[in-house]
Write an enzyme that holds these catalytic residues in place. Structure first.
Site, PDB file in Angstrom:
ATOM      1  N   CYS A  97      53.405  21.516 -20.397  1.00 45.36           N
ATOM      2  CA  CYS A  97      52.940  21.903 -21.721  1.00 45.36           C
ATOM      3  C   CYS A  97      53.530  20.897 -22.695  1.00 45.36           C
ATOM      4  O   CYS A  97      54.749  20.842 -22.884  1.00 45.36           O
ATOM      5  CB  CYS A  97      53.394  23.321 -22.069  1.00 45.36           C
ATOM      6  SG  CYS A  97      52.953  23.816 -23.756  1.00 45.36           S
ATOM      7  N   GLU A 134      45.924  20.991 -23.161  1.00 48.38           N
ATOM      8  CA  GLU A 134      46.150  20.293 -21.904  1.00 48.38           C
ATOM      9  C   GLU A 134      44.994  19.332 -21.692  1.00 48.38           C
ATOM     10  O   GLU A 134      43.883  19.563 -22.174  1.00 48.38           O
ATOM     11  CB  GLU A 134      46.268  21.281 -20.749  1.00 48.38           C
ATOM     12  CG  GLU A 134      46.920  20.692 -19.514  1.00 48.38           C
ATOM     13  CD  GLU A 134      48.256  20.025 -19.800  1.00 48.38           C
ATOM     14  OE1 GLU A 134      48.261  18.770 -19.924  1.00 48.38           O
ATOM     15  OE2 GLU A 134      49.266  20.724 -19.911  1.00 48.38           O
TER      16      GLU A 134
END
Length: 224
Positions: A2, A105
């Protein structure tokens, strides 16, 4: 991994959501492209009440020689928390919540990387499991830092990336923050992927790749 996220709410909404009795946030505005190295809102519990403050994203262990190590410590794999020297102390006594309402992402496709924003279908705020530490420089400067705990992906995320942040259920947040819980085995059940049927993902513009871009355009769905 992340490496970017969003928290597009006001300070007042954060205080209400976490019922924070003590607030030490000098300034907060909606954030559309939070990046490593920046100060981020975080929630800890002092044993009596929740406290809302800020931490620098990129954990610097107390034993580090140089704060630059934080750039490599933005994430902490749930599977190895008790093995890594940087995290095995924090998992026992320095856990925090990192509020977010989405994260980014990049999906590899046809030789390119396309950014996606992932959020709850409800659009609600959620808490990423975080760890924090305090580091003191040789000159006496104090730095408070954090890392996002990650786990294996659910089926939605698996199509985009092989990791995702540990997203805590509201009812599990108090357990994560409870300083009396120092046995990592008691926390293991929290490290499961969040249910994919409660999440959604959509492609966004590549401008989110530049942390200087931090505005509502970052979270808009890319036209198909």
């Amino acid at each position: 991994m992340c490496g970017r996220y969003t928290i597009t709410v006001t300070l007042e909404e954060l205080i209400a959501r976490y019922r924070a009795d003590h607030v030490a946030v000098p300034f907060h505005a909606p954030r559309y492209n939070v990046a490593p190295g920046q100060l981020v809102p975080a929630v800890v519990n002092d044993g009596k009440a929740n406290r809302l403050g800020v931490l620098k994203w990129g954990l610097v262990p107390p034993w580090a020689d140089d704060a630059k190590i934080g750039s490599r410590m933005i994430n902490a794999r749930a599977e190895t928390l008790t093995e890594r020297p940087a995290f095995r102390g924090a998992i026992r006594r320095k856990r925090c919540l990192l509020p977010a309402d989405g994260f980014y992402e990049w999906k590899a496709s046809a030789g390119q990387k396309r950014p996606y924003r992932i959020r709850l279908r409800s659009g609600e705020l959620f808490s990423m499991a975080g760890l924090y530490e305090t580091w003191t420089s040789p000159d006496g400067d104090v730095l408070h830092t954090c890392a996002v705990v990650t786990t294996a992906p659910n089926r939605l995320m698996a199509d985009i990336h092989d990791r995702m942040p540990v997203i805590l259920r509201k009812e599990d947040e108090s357990l994560w923050l409870d300083r009396r819980v120092q046995n990592p085995a008691e926390l293991r059940r929290l490290f499961v992927p969040f249910p994919e049927d409660e999440m959604e993902a959509y492609e966004v513009d590549g401008r989110v790749g530049n942390p200087a871009n931090d505005d509502p355009l970052c979270i808009e769905r890319k036209a198909t």
